[in-house]
Design a protein around this motif. Structure first.
Motif, PDB file in Angstrom:
ATOM      1  N   TYR A 257       0.830  -1.199   0.000  1.00 30.06           N
ATOM      2  CA  TYR A 257       0.000   0.000   0.000  1.00 30.06           C
ATOM      3  C   TYR A 257       0.870   1.257   0.000  1.00 30.06           C
ATOM      4  N   ALA A 258       0.561   2.182  -0.908  1.00 32.86           N
ATOM      5  CA  ALA A 258       1.314   3.436  -1.006  1.00 32.86           C
ATOM      6  C   ALA A 258       0.381   4.629  -1.136  1.00 32.86           C
TER       7      ALA A 258
ATOM      8  N   SER B  57      -1.721   8.638   4.313  1.00 34.46           N
ATOM      9  CA  SER B  57      -1.186   9.035   5.604  1.00 34.46           C
ATOM     10  C   SER B  57       0.236   8.510   5.686  1.00 34.46           C
ATOM     11  N   GLU B  58       0.935   8.971   6.669  1.00 29.19           N
ATOM     12  CA  GLU B  58       2.289   8.472   6.881  1.00 29.19           C
ATOM     13  C   GLU B  58       2.225   6.967   7.151  1.00 29.19           C
ATOM     14  N   ILE B  59       3.085   6.228   6.505  1.00 31.46           N
ATOM     15  CA  ILE B  59       3.202   4.799   6.760  1.00 31.46           C
ATOM     16  C   ILE B  59       4.386   4.642   7.704  1.00 31.46           C
ATOM     17  N   LYS B  60       4.094   4.237   8.918  1.00 29.70           N
ATOM     18  CA  LYS B  60       5.102   4.207   9.980  1.00 29.70           C
ATOM     19  C   LYS B  60       5.677   2.811  10.152  1.00 29.70           C
ATOM     20  N   GLU B  61       6.990   2.753  10.282  1.00 27.30           N
ATOM     21  CA  GLU B  61       7.671   1.498  10.592  1.00 27.30           C
ATOM     22  C   GLU B  61       7.479   1.211  12.079  1.00 27.30           C
ATOM     23  N   CYS B  62       6.936   0.059  12.414  1.00 29.74           N
ATOM     24  CA  CYS B  62       6.752  -0.309  13.818  1.00 29.74           C
ATOM     25  C   CYS B  62       8.111  -0.455  14.489  1.00 29.74           C
ATOM     26  N   THR B  63       8.182  -0.076  15.745  1.00 29.88           N
ATOM     27  CA  THR B  63       9.434  -0.209  16.486  1.00 29.88           C
ATOM     28  C   THR B  63       9.495  -1.505  17.279  1.00 29.88           C
TER      29      THR B  63
ATOM     30  N   ARG C 229       4.506  -2.488   9.306  1.00 30.66           N
ATOM     31  CA  ARG C 229       4.253  -1.075   9.033  1.00 30.66           C
ATOM     32  C   ARG C 229       2.783  -0.769   9.308  1.00 30.66           C
ATOM     33  N   PHE C 230       2.527   0.403   9.850  1.00 30.54           N
ATOM     34  CA  PHE C 230       1.205   0.813  10.316  1.00 30.54           C
ATOM     35  C   PHE C 230       0.782   2.088   9.600  1.00 30.54           C
ATOM     36  N   THR C 231      -0.503   2.206   9.256  1.00 28.37           N
ATOM     37  CA  THR C 231      -1.022   3.442   8.684  1.00 28.37           C
ATOM     38  C   THR C 231      -2.501   3.577   9.018  1.00 28.37           C
ATOM     39  N   ALA C 232      -3.024   4.762   8.735  1.00 28.20           N
ATOM     40  CA  ALA C 232      -4.431   5.050   8.976  1.00 28.20           C
ATOM     41  C   ALA C 232      -4.975   5.850   7.799  1.00 28.20           C
ATOM     42  N   TYR C 233      -6.296   5.852   7.682  1.00 35.93           N
ATOM     43  CA  TYR C 233      -6.971   6.629   6.650  1.00 35.93           C
ATOM     44  C   TYR C 233      -8.124   7.368   7.313  1.00 35.93           C
ATOM     45  N   GLY C 234      -8.063   8.681   7.308  1.00 34.95           N
ATOM     46  CA  GLY C 234      -9.069   9.470   7.999  1.00 34.95           C
ATOM     47  C   GLY C 234      -9.002   9.219   9.493  1.00 34.95           C
TER      48      GLY C 234
ATOM     49  N   TYR D 153      -7.735   0.053  18.412  1.00 33.21           N
ATOM     50  CA  TYR D 153      -6.678   0.907  17.856  1.00 33.21           C
ATOM     51  C   TYR D 153      -5.539   1.050  18.860  1.00 33.21           C
ATOM     52  N   GLN D 154      -5.885   1.332  20.106  1.00 36.11           N
ATOM     53  CA  GLN D 154      -4.872   1.531  21.142  1.00 36.11           C
ATOM     54  C   GLN D 154      -4.015   0.273  21.321  1.00 36.11           C
ATOM     55  N   GLU D 155      -4.642  -0.896  21.298  1.00 33.85           N
ATOM     56  CA  GLU D 155      -3.908  -2.157  21.448  1.00 33.85           C
ATOM     57  C   GLU D 155      -3.001  -2.421  20.245  1.00 33.85           C
ATOM     58  N   LEU D 156      -3.530  -2.199  19.049  1.00 37.98           N
ATOM     59  CA  LEU D 156      -2.743  -2.423  17.838  1.00 37.98           C
ATOM     60  C   LEU D 156      -1.555  -1.473  17.785  1.00 37.98           C
ATOM     61  N   TYR D 157      -1.807  -0.207  18.117  1.00 38.34           N
ATOM     62  CA  TYR D 157      -0.750   0.803  18.108  1.00 38.34           C
ATOM     63  C   TYR D 157       0.316   0.476  19.153  1.00 38.34           C
ATOM     64  N   ALA D 158      -0.115   0.073  20.343  1.00 40.68           N
ATOM     65  CA  ALA D 158       0.834  -0.291  21.406  1.00 40.68           C
ATOM     66  C   ALA D 158       1.654  -1.519  21.015  1.00 40.68           C
ATOM     67  N   GLY D 159       1.033  -2.471  20.330  1.00 39.65           N
ATOM     68  CA  GLY D 159       1.753  -3.655  19.862  1.00 39.65           C
ATOM     69  C   GLY D 159       2.801  -3.308  18.812  1.00 39.65           C
ATOM     70  N   CYS D 160       2.556  -2.244  18.108  1.00 41.37           N
ATOM     71  CA  CYS D 160       3.467  -1.801  17.051  1.00 41.37           C
ATOM     72  C   CYS D 160       4.577  -0.900  17.590  1.00 41.37           C
ATOM     73  N   PHE D 161       4.230   0.010  18.507  1.00 41.66           N
ATOM     74  CA  PHE D 161       5.165   1.021  18.967  1.00 41.66           C
ATOM     75  C   PHE D 161       5.473   0.974  20.465  1.00 41.66           C
ATOM     76  N   GLY D 162       4.845   0.084  21.194  1.00 40.84           N
ATOM     77  CA  GLY D 162       5.042   0.058  22.648  1.00 40.84           C
ATOM     78  C   GLY D 162       4.078   1.013  23.326  1.00 40.84           C
ATOM     79  N   THR D 163       4.195   1.126  24.596  1.00 48.45           N
ATOM     80  CA  THR D 163       3.259   1.953  25.353  1.00 48.45           C
ATOM     81  C   THR D 163       3.854   3.284  25.773  1.00 48.45           C
ATOM     82  N   ASP D 164       5.072   3.581  25.379  1.00 47.40           N
ATOM     83  CA  ASP D 164       5.737   4.833  25.775  1.00 47.40           C
ATOM     84  C   ASP D 164       5.514   5.940  24.775  1.00 47.40           C
ATOM     85  N   TRP D 165       4.407   5.990  24.141  1.00 44.35           N
ATOM     86  CA  TRP D 165       4.111   7.044  23.167  1.00 44.35           C
ATOM     87  C   TRP D 165       3.128   7.960  23.781  1.00 44.35           C
TER      88      TRP D 165
END
Length: 112
Positions: free
Chosen positions: A50-51, A63-69, A74-79, A100-112
């Motif tokens: 997806y691009a 949207s920005e396609i973010k590399e998970c840490t 890779r994670f992205t959103a639309y609207g 969303y919060q769980e998926l995002y935390a799984g991708c980037f951790g909880t320190d965001w």
């Protein structure tokens, strides 16, 4: 005075060039991009490659396609509604949902 002109002239030229780079004009999407309505379907997998997509007016939407840490994904959103890991199912319950919060935390951790 010559030194001032040597600096001022290039800066004036740069300002003139950049003045045409405003965000007023939408970016036309490539004809090869799918429509956003075809891509962002809840429960369907977001393509791994997806691009971006084009809206009903043919304007590029990405949207920005973010590399998970935390993972090799890779994670992205639309609207404000849709989000996904590339290659995984699309969710449509919004960015304030617990999913969303769980998926995002799984991708980037909880320190965001």
């Amino acid at each position: 005075m010559p030194r001032l002109l040597a600096v001022a002239a290039p800066l004036a030229a740069l300002t003139a060039l950049l003045s045409g780079c405003g965000a007023d004009a939408p970016t036309p999407a490539s004809e090869s991009l799918p429509s956003c309505d075809q891509v962002w379907v809840a429960g369907e997998d977001l393509p791994e490659d997806y691009a971006g997509c084009k809206d009903g007016d043919g304007v590029l939407q990405v949207s920005e396609i973010k590399e998970c840490t935390k993972t090799d994904q890779r994670f992205t959103a639309y609207g404000d509604t849709y989000y996904a890991i590339l290659g995984a199912p699309i969710h449509d319950d919004g960015q304030t949902s617990s999913t969303y919060q769980e998926l995002y935390a799984g991708c980037f951790g909880t320190d965001w």
